[in-house]
Design a protein around this motif. Structure first.
Motif, PDB file in Angstrom:
ATOM      1  N   SER A 170       0.886  -1.163   0.000  1.00  0.00           N
ATOM      2  CA  SER A 170       0.000   0.000   0.000  1.00  0.00           C
ATOM      3  C   SER A 170       0.923   1.211   0.000  1.00  0.00           C
ATOM      4  O   SER A 170       1.957   1.206   0.672  1.00  0.00           O
ATOM      5  CB  SER A 170      -0.895   0.021   1.241  1.00  0.00           C
ATOM      6  OG  SER A 170      -1.732  -1.115   1.274  1.00  0.00           O
ATOM      7  N   SER A 187      -4.384   1.678  -1.537  1.00  0.00           N
ATOM      8  CA  SER A 187      -4.312   0.378  -0.857  1.00  0.00           C
ATOM      9  C   SER A 187      -3.507  -0.643  -1.644  1.00  0.00           C
ATOM     10  O   SER A 187      -2.896  -1.530  -1.054  1.00  0.00           O
ATOM     11  CB  SER A 187      -5.726  -0.163  -0.616  1.00  0.00           C
ATOM     12  OG  SER A 187      -6.311  -0.634  -1.825  1.00  0.00           O
ATOM     13  N   VAL A 210      -8.469   8.010   0.773  1.00  0.00           N
ATOM     14  CA  VAL A 210      -7.992   6.633   0.622  1.00  0.00           C
ATOM     15  C   VAL A 210      -8.606   6.047  -0.643  1.00  0.00           C
ATOM     16  O   VAL A 210      -9.803   6.215  -0.900  1.00  0.00           O
ATOM     17  CB  VAL A 210      -8.368   5.774   1.845  1.00  0.00           C
ATOM     18  CG1 VAL A 210      -8.063   4.296   1.588  1.00  0.00           C
ATOM     19  CG2 VAL A 210      -7.621   6.247   3.092  1.00  0.00           C
ATOM     20  N   CYS A 212      -9.227   2.425  -2.201  1.00  0.00           N
ATOM     21  CA  CYS A 212      -9.240   1.059  -1.668  1.00  0.00           C
ATOM     22  C   CYS A 212      -9.782   0.057  -2.682  1.00  0.00           C
ATOM     23  O   CYS A 212     -10.808   0.300  -3.322  1.00  0.00           O
ATOM     24  CB  CYS A 212     -10.094   1.005  -0.399  1.00  0.00           C
ATOM     25  SG  CYS A 212     -10.170  -0.618   0.378  1.00  0.00           S
ATOM     26  N   LEU A 412     -11.829  -6.407   4.414  1.00  0.00           N
ATOM     27  CA  LEU A 412     -11.646  -5.074   3.843  1.00  0.00           C
ATOM     28  C   LEU A 412     -12.266  -4.012   4.761  1.00  0.00           C
ATOM     29  O   LEU A 412     -11.702  -2.926   4.928  1.00  0.00           O
ATOM     30  CB  LEU A 412     -12.272  -5.003   2.446  1.00  0.00           C
ATOM     31  CG  LEU A 412     -11.496  -5.703   1.325  1.00  0.00           C
ATOM     32  CD1 LEU A 412     -12.330  -5.756   0.056  1.00  0.00           C
ATOM     33  CD2 LEU A 412     -10.170  -4.997   1.052  1.00  0.00           C
ATOM     34  N   TRP A 415      -9.876  -3.448   7.471  1.00  0.00           N
ATOM     35  CA  TRP A 415      -8.724  -2.687   6.981  1.00  0.00           C
ATOM     36  C   TRP A 415      -9.080  -1.203   6.907  1.00  0.00           C
ATOM     37  O   TRP A 415      -8.302  -0.341   7.331  1.00  0.00           O
ATOM     38  CB  TRP A 415      -8.296  -3.205   5.610  1.00  0.00           C
ATOM     39  CG  TRP A 415      -7.055  -2.556   5.087  1.00  0.00           C
ATOM     40  CD1 TRP A 415      -5.757  -2.954   5.288  1.00  0.00           C
ATOM     41  CD2 TRP A 415      -6.972  -1.382   4.258  1.00  0.00           C
ATOM     42  NE1 TRP A 415      -4.889  -2.109   4.655  1.00  0.00           N
ATOM     43  CE2 TRP A 415      -5.596  -1.135   4.022  1.00  0.00           C
ATOM     44  CE3 TRP A 415      -7.913  -0.520   3.708  1.00  0.00           C
ATOM     45  CZ2 TRP A 415      -5.164  -0.062   3.247  1.00  0.00           C
ATOM     46  CZ3 TRP A 415      -7.485   0.549   2.939  1.00  0.00           C
ATOM     47  CH2 TRP A 415      -6.128   0.769   2.721  1.00  0.00           C
ATOM     48  N   ILE A 416     -10.266  -0.889   6.371  1.00  0.00           N
ATOM     49  CA  ILE A 416     -10.704   0.506   6.285  1.00  0.00           C
ATOM     50  C   ILE A 416     -10.848   1.100   7.689  1.00  0.00           C
ATOM     51  O   ILE A 416     -10.425   2.232   7.956  1.00  0.00           O
ATOM     52  CB  ILE A 416     -12.033   0.607   5.505  1.00  0.00           C
ATOM     53  CG1 ILE A 416     -11.818   0.238   4.029  1.00  0.00           C
ATOM     54  CG2 ILE A 416     -12.623   2.012   5.608  1.00  0.00           C
ATOM     55  CD1 ILE A 416     -13.107   0.037   3.255  1.00  0.00           C
ATOM     56  N   ARG A 419      -7.810   2.389   9.227  1.00  0.00           N
ATOM     57  CA  ARG A 419      -7.235   3.579   8.576  1.00  0.00           C
ATOM     58  C   ARG A 419      -7.932   4.868   9.032  1.00  0.00           C
ATOM     59  O   ARG A 419      -7.530   5.957   8.660  1.00  0.00           O
ATOM     60  CB  ARG A 419      -7.347   3.466   7.044  1.00  0.00           C
ATOM     61  CG  ARG A 419      -6.831   2.164   6.440  1.00  0.00           C
ATOM     62  CD  ARG A 419      -5.324   2.028   6.427  1.00  0.00           C
ATOM     63  NE  ARG A 419      -4.733   1.556   7.649  1.00  0.00           N
ATOM     64  CZ  ARG A 419      -4.689   0.260   8.036  1.00  0.00           C
ATOM     65  NH1 ARG A 419      -5.257  -0.667   7.329  1.00  0.00           N
ATOM     66  NH2 ARG A 419      -4.081  -0.070   9.161  1.00  0.00           N
TER      67      ARG A 419
END
Length: 536
Positions: A170, A187, A210, A212, A412, A415-416, A419
């Motif tokens: 990333s 990402s 971001v 993604c 996912l 993961w978001i 962030r």
């Protein structure tokens, strides 16, 4: 300062990843990938770039997969003279993958031109050659994870492990914009939990914007632990052995092949499945495996991979003659060949030789883009066309999705979440419609829904510290949003030809076949009259 983000690929589709970040002082690209799947999308590979390659200051690669790196040689050939920043492992993989891509194009174009000469059609040229790819490698600059690198005037970047592929990243980008920089995270492709050869993905929190990936944004895998993965693979191997024929596995040459090989050898060494010959029939996979071995200290389960590669029952085939010889074998054996979506390479020859055999098994272990032969087989086609020839599908077609290199929807989302805060915009890319919609719904649980954006191909957005805006000047669309990730007229034509052949086969007699032909001809004549495109 004006900051614009252009989406030149992987927008409402899963291939062709390419994003341009443009300021008053510099232009950089993040990825420069090849489009795969329907011919309408693949045709974009042959068109000029929607930007001037000579005006780009730098290219940042997230990883080596062809849908992220495959047009790098074309970019250099078209005038790009800047540096290509990538992790050391990504550079090493590109050094074999890009020349291999150029070589395949040269071979396919040579065959096409022979057919075109017989048909009286003009010759075509490859997008680039192996020599073009070798030349592009001279512009690569290796970077270390978690270290800042100045990549262009007013722009610096830092790479974080993405857990998707050896060397994958990333990419954190900071754009100088007054007292406080604008912070953007790309990402790349995010790896799943329990990936065999990769550590879990990492990246900081707190962003302005971001971008993604969303490949499996609508899916939820249950228990993808190593134990379950090997148990499911064992069941597929045992089923193929009972049928008595070959187990043919279309596989991406880089990482998927190495993961499968490691698990297959592990199962055989434990005595959980019968030891059988395993053929790695891909020169690229052979070269990539050597690179993986040289980076074994950087990956999880490196010793397992090394042991698998040296197992006595594993054979790496090189020559075309060796590859053809595999198809003459009888009894149970395993063939792993590229490409993973069955679009090119030796796998198409193995499928042509095996699909019509009831004792054969085809095991699909990776994502299959819309319009690819792999997707068509996965969706239950009874007949397919391979290299211009009709093949009846009698083999068992199986799917095993626990080897995916991509995180699923819940992963996912996590993961978001890690962030956050994402202050102004989350762009969802690298996904088809259902996946994008699924991940958008998950992301909307974490932030205002209006901050979650699904860009179309060639969309442009202005990035500011106050929020997202759409500039007055928009890029020209190369294809409509409704044309991405869809079966196109090439797929429809192929299906029509198969349907005509099957209808003729089942016609009662020659008279019935004559009726079918006359009706088809009448339909063509009516179309020619309506469009004014009759024969000269």
């Amino acid at each position: 300062m004006t900051v614009e983000l252009h989406f030149h690929g992987a927008s409402r589709t899963v291939t062709g990843s390419c994003f341009q970040l443009r300021t008053d002082r510099a232009r950089i690209l993040v990825d420069c990938g090849m489009f795969q799947g329907p011919k309408t999308e693949k045709e974009l590979n042959y068109r000029p770039f929607p930007f001037g390659p000579g005006s780009v200051d730098a290219l940042l690669l997230t990883h080596a997969h062809i849908d992220h790196s495959g047009l790098v040689p074309k970019l250099v050939k078209a005038g790009f003279e800047g540096r290509i920043f990538a992790t050391r492992a990504t550079r090493d993989l590109c050094s074999v993958m890009l020349p291999d891509s150029g070589f395949i194009q040269e071979m396919e174009v040579e065959q096409l031109n022979r057919r075109n000469a017989r048909r009286g059609r003009a010759e075509v040229e490859p997008i680039y050659t192996a020599a073009d790819a070798d030349q592009a490698m001279l512009q690569f600059t290796p970077v270390a994870y978690e270290a800042w690198t100045e990549v262009a005037d007013g722009i610096r970047a830092r790479y974080w492990n993405a857990g998707h592929l050896l060397g994958s990243a990333s990419i954190e980008v900071e754009v100088a914009a007054g007292a406080k920089p604008l912070r953007i995270l790309f990402s790349g492709d995010i790896g799943p939990d329990h990936k065999l050869l990769q550590f879990d993905p990492e990246a900081p929190a707190g962003w302005d914007y971001v971008v993604c990936e969303s490949t499996y944004g609508d899916e939820e895998r249950h228990d993808a632990s190593p134990e379950r993965r090997r148990r499911l693979l064992k069941e597929e191997v045992e089923g193929a052995e009972r049928r008595g024929g070959a187990l043919v596995i279309p596989s991406f040459a880089v990482e998927r092949t190495q993961e499968l090989l490691t698990d297959l050898v592990e199962l055989m060494e434990r005595g959980e499945v019968r030891r059988a010959p395993i053929f790695i029939d891909s020169p690229l996979a052979t070269k990539a495996s050597a690179i993986f071995e040289s980076h074994a200290s950087e990956i999880e389960d490196g010793p397992l991979l090394r042991r698998a590669m040296s197992a006595e029952n594993v054979r790496f085939t090189e020559s075309v003659e060796q590859s053809k010889g595999i198809d003459r074998l009888t009894g149970f054996h395993i063939v792993i060949a590229a490409s993973g979506m069955c679009e090119a390479g030796r796998i198409r020859h193995h499928l042509k030789a095996r699909l019509w055999r009831r004792e054969a098994t085809v095991l699909i272990v990776g994502y299959q883009a819309q319009g690819t032969l792999g997707r068509i087989l996965q969706e239950g086609a009874k007949r397919v066309r391979i290299m211009g020839e009709e093949i009846e599908v009698r083999a068992q077609i199986r799917t095993l999705d626990v080897y995916s290199g991509h995180a699923d929807g819940p992963q996912l989302r996590r993961w978001i979440e890690k962030r956050l805060p994402i202050r102004h915009g989350l762009f969802l890319v690298h996904g088809e419609e259902e996946a994008l919609s699924g991940l958008k719904g998950r992301a909307a649980q974490l932030m205002p829904e209006e901050h979650v954006v699904v860009p179309a191909l060639d969309d442009v957005f202005g990035l500011t510290r106050d929020g997202l805006r759409v500039p007055d000047r928009q890029g020209k669309r190369r294809i409509l949003p409704t044309q991405t990730a869809q079966l196109d007229w090439h797929n429809d034509l192929s299906k029509l030809l198969l349907d005509i052949g099957e209808t003729m086969d089942h016609a009662a007699d020659d008279r019935a076949r004559g009726v079918i032909i006359r009706r088809l001809r009448r339909a063509l004549e009516e179309t020619e009259t309506e469009t004014g495109n009759g024969p000269a």
